[in-house]
Design an enzyme around this catalytic site. Structure first.
Site, short mmCIF file in Angstrom:
data_model
loop_
_atom_site.label_atom_id
_atom_site.label_comp_id
_atom_site.label_asym_id
_atom_site.label_seq_id
_atom_site.Cartn_x
_atom_site.Cartn_y
_atom_site.Cartn_z
N ALA A 72 0.84 -1.20 0.00
CA ALA A 72 0.00 0.00 0.00
C ALA A 72 0.87 1.24 0.00
O ALA A 72 2.00 1.23 0.50
CB ALA A 72 -0.93 0.01 1.21
N ASP A 73 0.33 2.30 -0.57
CA ASP A 73 1.02 3.59 -0.56
C ASP A 73 -0.04 4.69 -0.53
O ASP A 73 -1.06 4.59 -1.23
CB ASP A 73 1.92 3.76 -1.79
CG ASP A 73 2.82 4.98 -1.66
OD1 ASP A 73 3.83 4.88 -0.93
OD2 ASP A 73 2.49 6.02 -2.24
#
Length: 199
Positions: A72-73
């Site tokens: 995730a970012d």
């Protein structure tokens, strides 16, 4: 079938959120270049980085067999300007002044990799800030909270006092759209429904 879950992020916030749907998982971080490409949109950036993190950890764990890797970012964007983690006090000050009294977007890219499959998606939420005084900004920076946070604030901590209104998934703003992730992982047969019923 219960798979071995690996979170490709060292974020304490993502760990707390993922624990709500996966009580047991391993954390293995990925060291990748997070700088945006010229002209890259916030959606493109978080999509590329979340997949890049997951793919890197997938390569690192080839010997572990059956596994699911989640990357995730998260970035903050105002008028399409990408605001990642501030590089110092002056950068944090600039970001908070820009966010003051305005509506910004928070984008999180999420990538899920498993043997023979992948699911990548981007989630967007909107946050409106109250106007912030110079004193509020300086006090917040002095406390150290803006550092290591996209957009120089943490909505789950003291940054919540700046927030006038939120539209969209709150957990997405914290760093992981956990309800959406949960439903997609159940649909792919990667986790069991947390409450014993299919969602």
């Amino acid at each position: 079938m219960q798979h071995r879950i690996i979170l490709a992020s060292g974020s304490p916030r993502r760990k707390e959120l993922l624990r709500e749907i996966c009580p047991e998982f391993t954390v293995i971080t990925a060291d990748i270049d997070e700088r945006p490409f010229p002209g890259e949109s916030p959606e493109e950036l978080v999509g590329r980085l979340s997949l890049g993190k997951a793919a890197e950890v997938w390569r690192q764990t080839e010997n572990l067999g059956e596994r699911v890797v989640i990357g995730a970012d998260t970035v903050v964007a105002l008028d399409r300007e990408i605001m990642g983690k501030p590089h110092g006090a002056e950068d944090a000050r600039r970001m908070l002044r820009r966010l003051s009294g305005s509506v910004h977007q928070v984008f999180t890219g999420t990538a899920v990799l498993w043997e023979g499959g992948r699911d990548c998606f981007t989630t967007a939420s909107q946050v409106e800030f109250y106007p912030l005084s110079d004193g509020e900004i300086e006090g917040y920076i002095a406390g150290g909270e803006p550092f290591g946070k996209a957009g120089a604030y943490a909505i789950q901590l003291g940054g919540k006092l700046f927030v006038k209104e939120v539209h969209g998934d709150y957990s997405n703003i914290v760093g992981l759209p956990v309800a959406r992730l949960c439903r997609r992982m159940i649909a792919h047969g990667l986790i069991s429904p947390p409450f014993g019923e299919k969602l």
